[in-house]
Motif scaffolding. Structure first.
Motif: not given
Length: 356
Positions: A77-82, A89-101
């Motif tokens: 999974y790619d790590v998105e920049p902040v 405001r600083f925002t960061w998103r982490a991809e979290m599909p069921p298989e990763r979780l």
């Protein structure tokens, strides 16, 4: 990339430990399940030996063995920049599909890239989707903001639908953090109107002795404890060791780290120059530091190149409310080569007979 459950990882690691010493054998000593997935660089696995590979998953010896142990193929999974917005405001998103979780365990951490914060420091988010080691309940997420200097106040962090004034081991429930296969983390800084800076009315004097010692006196320094805005005060310029080394000065930052405290720093403007100096105030506060040319206030605060003083300590302020800072040059550690070569020539010219 293989996604390996704890039991499958343990079986594969046991088999690899019995083989020859290779990067894979060293990898086998890793904590089971600690990463959730392993990124294996194929050319590095075989210590320089040539192997042929198929693009079909599981066609290597290791891949086939891991599959028999229950491993699943998946993409990293790619790590998105902040992302920073203009409203603080600083925002960061982490991809979290069921298989990763499903491949994560309690204590597994996801970390954002570092990002620049006000005050010259850097920060990063640390997210534990299934809770950190201090979390006692299941189904809770942990979130923390890490910074390399304590310069933030009046801020809020948000994970999904929950907002708090600080990070926490039990920040929110997992279902409150998840939205459309992502976990979104944000930091919101309080926007304050910029007030015009009015430095405290402090008179000062400077005394220099033999290009080795400086005595900086600030009159009515007791007013520094009441300063509404933290801004540095600078001494008049002076020179140590030789006039060719350029202007130097002392700097005092009131209200750091507490309202009744201040820090004193030494400044020199010649790049690559290093001086060892001793700063002292009264009889209770003294410190020897290495001053670097062109260093900034943020760099000195981070490296500890300053003298911290408690203005309320006995013997710091005189009866008239004045503060005296003593600075002594202990040693010249490094100066630019061009100045080293120029100093003897200038001294020689200074000894020439004067015109009558």
């Amino acid at each position: 990339v293989w996604f390996v459950g704890p039991e499958a990882f343990r079986m594969a690691a046991q088999a690899l430990r019995q083989g020859p010493i290779t990067p894979l054998r060293r990898l086998a000593s890793a904590r089971p399940g600690g990463l959730g997935y392993l990124r294996l660089s194929r050319p590095a696995l075989w210590s320089g030996r040539t192997r042929s590979f198929s693009s079909t998953p599981g066609r290597t010896t290791l891949g086939a063995y891991l599959e028999r142990c229950g491993a699943n193929w998946g993409d990293a999974y790619d790590v998105e920049p902040v992302q920073e917005a203009s409203n603080g405001r600083f925002t960061w998103r982490a991809e979290m599909p069921p298989e990763r979780l499903g491949g994560l365990r309690a204590g597994d951490m996801l970390e954002s890239p570092t990002f620049q914060l006000p005050g010259g420091c850097r920060g990063r988010f640390q997210l534990f989707p299934l809770g950190d080691s201090d979390s006692l309940a299941e189904g809770l997420c942990s979130l923390f903001l890490r910074a390399d200097a304590p310069v933030l106040e009046n801020f809020q962090v948000r994970l999904g639908r929950v907002t708090r004034d600080s990070g926490a081991s039990e920040f929110c429930r997992l279902e409150e953090a998840l939205a459309d296969g992502f976990m979104e983390v944000s930091l919101e800084l309080e926007q304050r109107p910029e007030l015009p800076f009015e430095p405290p009315e402090v008179e000062q004097s400077l005394f220099i002795e033999e290009l080795q010692r400086a005595e900086w006196q600030l009159f009515q320094a007791s007013r520094l404890k009441k300063a509404a805005v933290v801004q540095p005060l600078s001494s008049p310029p002076f020179r140590f060791h030789h006039v060719l080394l350029g202007d130097m000065y002392l700097e005092l930052l009131p209200g750091v780290p507490h309202p009744e405290h201040c820090v004193v720093m030494f400044r020199c403007r010649v790049p690559t120059m290093r001086l060892q100096v001793t700063l002292s105030v009264g009889t209770s506060f003294s410190k020897t530091i290495t001053a670097l040319g062109k260093s900034t206030m943020e760099e000195d605060l981070k490296s500890g190149s300053f003298l911290q003083v408690n203005l309320e300590a006995p013997g710091v302020l005189a009866d008239d409310g004045s503060l005296t800072v003593h600075c002594k040059l202990d040693q010249v550690l490094a100066i630019p080569r061009s100045l080293q070569e120029m100093i003897p020539k200038l001294d020689e010219r200074a000894n020439w007979p004067k015109r009558i």
